[in-house]
Write an enzyme that holds these catalytic residues in place. Structure first.
Site, PDB file in Angstrom:
ATOM      1  N   TYR A   1       3.919 -18.867 -33.248  1.00 56.09           N
ATOM      2  CA  TYR A   1       4.363 -19.102 -34.629  1.00 56.09           C
ATOM      3  C   TYR A   1       5.721 -19.793 -34.695  1.00 56.09           C
ATOM      4  O   TYR A   1       6.119 -20.295 -35.733  1.00 56.09           O
ATOM      5  CB  TYR A   1       4.452 -17.789 -35.431  1.00 56.09           C
ATOM      6  CG  TYR A   1       3.173 -17.007 -35.573  1.00 56.09           C
ATOM      7  CD1 TYR A   1       1.935 -17.530 -35.193  1.00 56.09           C
ATOM      8  CD2 TYR A   1       3.197 -15.715 -36.091  1.00 56.09           C
ATOM      9  CE1 TYR A   1       0.765 -16.786 -35.317  1.00 56.09           C
ATOM     10  CE2 TYR A   1       2.033 -14.967 -36.217  1.00 56.09           C
ATOM     11  CZ  TYR A   1       0.830 -15.501 -35.826  1.00 56.09           C
ATOM     12  OH  TYR A   1      -0.309 -14.751 -35.948  1.00 56.09           O
TER      13      TYR A   1
ATOM     14  N   LYS B   1       2.598 -11.743 -29.799  1.00 55.51           N
ATOM     15  CA  LYS B   1       1.356 -12.075 -29.092  1.00 55.51           C
ATOM     16  C   LYS B   1       1.577 -13.070 -27.968  1.00 55.51           C
ATOM     17  O   LYS B   1       2.405 -13.985 -28.082  1.00 55.51           O
ATOM     18  CB  LYS B   1       0.326 -12.645 -30.084  1.00 55.51           C
ATOM     19  CG  LYS B   1       0.102 -11.739 -31.284  1.00 55.51           C
ATOM     20  CD  LYS B   1      -0.841 -12.325 -32.308  1.00 55.51           C
ATOM     21  CE  LYS B   1      -0.727 -11.574 -33.621  1.00 55.51           C
ATOM     22  NZ  LYS B   1       0.353 -12.079 -34.475  1.00 55.51           N
TER      23      LYS B   1
ATOM     24  N   HIS C   1      -3.456 -13.122 -27.652  1.00 58.96           N
ATOM     25  CA  HIS C   1      -3.707 -13.767 -28.947  1.00 58.96           C
ATOM     26  C   HIS C   1      -5.169 -14.191 -29.130  1.00 58.96           C
ATOM     27  O   HIS C   1      -5.663 -14.269 -30.252  1.00 58.96           O
ATOM     28  CB  HIS C   1      -2.785 -14.979 -29.119  1.00 58.96           C
ATOM     29  CG  HIS C   1      -2.478 -15.298 -30.547  1.00 58.96           C
ATOM     30  ND1 HIS C   1      -1.281 -15.811 -30.970  1.00 58.96           N
ATOM     31  CD2 HIS C   1      -3.230 -15.165 -31.672  1.00 58.96           C
ATOM     32  CE1 HIS C   1      -1.309 -15.977 -32.282  1.00 58.96           C
ATOM     33  NE2 HIS C   1      -2.481 -15.594 -32.729  1.00 58.96           N
TER      34      HIS C   1
ATOM     35  N   ASP D   1       4.559  -8.544 -38.094  1.00 54.66           N
ATOM     36  CA  ASP D   1       3.665  -9.180 -37.127  1.00 54.66           C
ATOM     37  C   ASP D   1       4.054 -10.643 -36.928  1.00 54.66           C
ATOM     38  O   ASP D   1       4.134 -11.408 -37.891  1.00 54.66           O
ATOM     39  CB  ASP D   1       2.222  -9.101 -37.650  1.00 54.66           C
ATOM     40  CG  ASP D   1       1.226  -9.736 -36.692  1.00 54.66           C
ATOM     41  OD1 ASP D   1       0.619  -8.997 -35.896  1.00 54.66           O
ATOM     42  OD2 ASP D   1       1.048 -10.974 -36.740  1.00 54.66           O
TER      43      ASP D   1
END
Length: 316
Positions: free
Chosen positions: A52, A81, A114, A47
């Site tokens: 990120y 996401k 998200h 994931d």
């Protein structure tokens, strides 16, 4: 998916391994090694997210494991996401294509909105020093979803879903969509059981994935201003259950979700912990232990995103 552990069939008909490796707050150079260690340990679900900033390293690690012959592309379930600043339907595909390019993949297995919160295109609400309201946008998440559905038609995402949506937001989305959300990824652990939301999702064939399932031990200030929250993994009831099975508190917390039929994505970059977190396939919690864990619920949200609480679509 050999070695994947328990799986669930999503409403899209695709199979998803319930236990995955989370990569939020994993530094780029560490996540590359973490993903390789995880795949070797048996994980088949990784994931990540656009925000990120580690998709390149995640993709590189997967690519190397495919080249080694350890896995085929179809063996590994990759989730990423849509960032909140790409919420306008016309920007959704742009975010997706950036993620695919960074991951080095032709498709992802699961693509999530998200958050129901939306921010101005080109902004970074987490880095914005001023009043967060300056970067709020008014996009309706139902419209964002209309930008997600064509990604399935194009084969860029095998399944689509959401993250951080509450029950009312999900209900509204389910009533106004062509393709149903396959997953809702939310904060979930014994202190925040959200049984009502979990039950609603089960009834509507939406798989729940738990993030911060171990209680968010490394909480960034931007997500919460609380410093005195109890430490979930030190809870005497959880520690005692672990002793009974010869397992750690973390392993009990992971098994708790799997036994509830919930997916969980514990994050670690430490090889021994990545391996230990997967070492939960050889036991199940008794009905009594599940009841004890359910009894710990105190509606405690570690990641409340309070900074954005004036947003029209703030979910908590």
């Amino acid at each position: 998916m050999a070695g994947a552990g328990p799986t669930a069939v999503l409403s899209s008909g695709k199979k998803m391994p319930l236990l995955g490796l989370g990569t939020w707050q994993s530094k780029a150079e560490e996540v590359y090694n973490a993903v390789k260690v995880a795949i070797d340990a048996g994980y088949r679900h990784i994931d990540t997210a656009w925000v990120y900033k580690n998709e390149k390293e995640v993709g590189q690690a997967i690519k190397e494991k495919i080249a080694e012959g350890k896995i085929k592309r179809e063996d590994v379930f990759v989730t990423t996401k849509l960032f909140t600043a790409f919420s306008r339907p016309e920007h959704v595909r742009e975010c997706m294509m950036q993620s695919l390019a960074d991951l080095g993949l032709d498709y992802v297995d699961l693509y999530l909105i998200h958050s129901p919160l939306c921010f101005k295109y080109g902004s970074n609400p987490f880095a914005h020093a001023g009043n967060p309201e300056e970067v709020y946008d008014e996009v309706d998440y139902v419209d964002t979803w209309k930008g997600m559905e064509p990604l399935v038609d194009e084969g860029l995402a095998k399944s689509i879903g959401v993250s951080n949506f509450n029950k009312q937001q999900l209900e509204r989305l389910v009533q106004n969509c062509r393709i149903k959300p396959a997953v809702n990824q939310v904060e979930l652990h014994p202190y925040l059981a959200q049984q009502d939301l979990v039950d609603f999702c089960k009834k509507n064939n939406i798989l729940v994935t738990a993030y911060s399932g171990l209680g968010a031990p490394a909480l960034p200030k931007m997500m919460s201003n609380k410093t005195d929250d109890p430490v979930l993994m030190e809870d005497p009831s959880i520690v005692a259950i672990g002793k009974k099975y010869g397992k750690s508190a973390a392993q009990v917390l992971i098994r708790y979700q799997l036994d509830r039929g919930v997916s969980i994505i514990p994050k670690s970059v430490t090889p021994s912990r990545i391996q230990a977190n997967f070492d939960v396939m050889n036991f199940s919690l008794s009905k009594e232990d599940l009841a004890t864990l359910a009894g710990l619920d105190r509606n405690l949200r570690y990641l409340n995103g309070e900074r954005f609480s004036t947003h029209k679509y703030y979910p908590y």
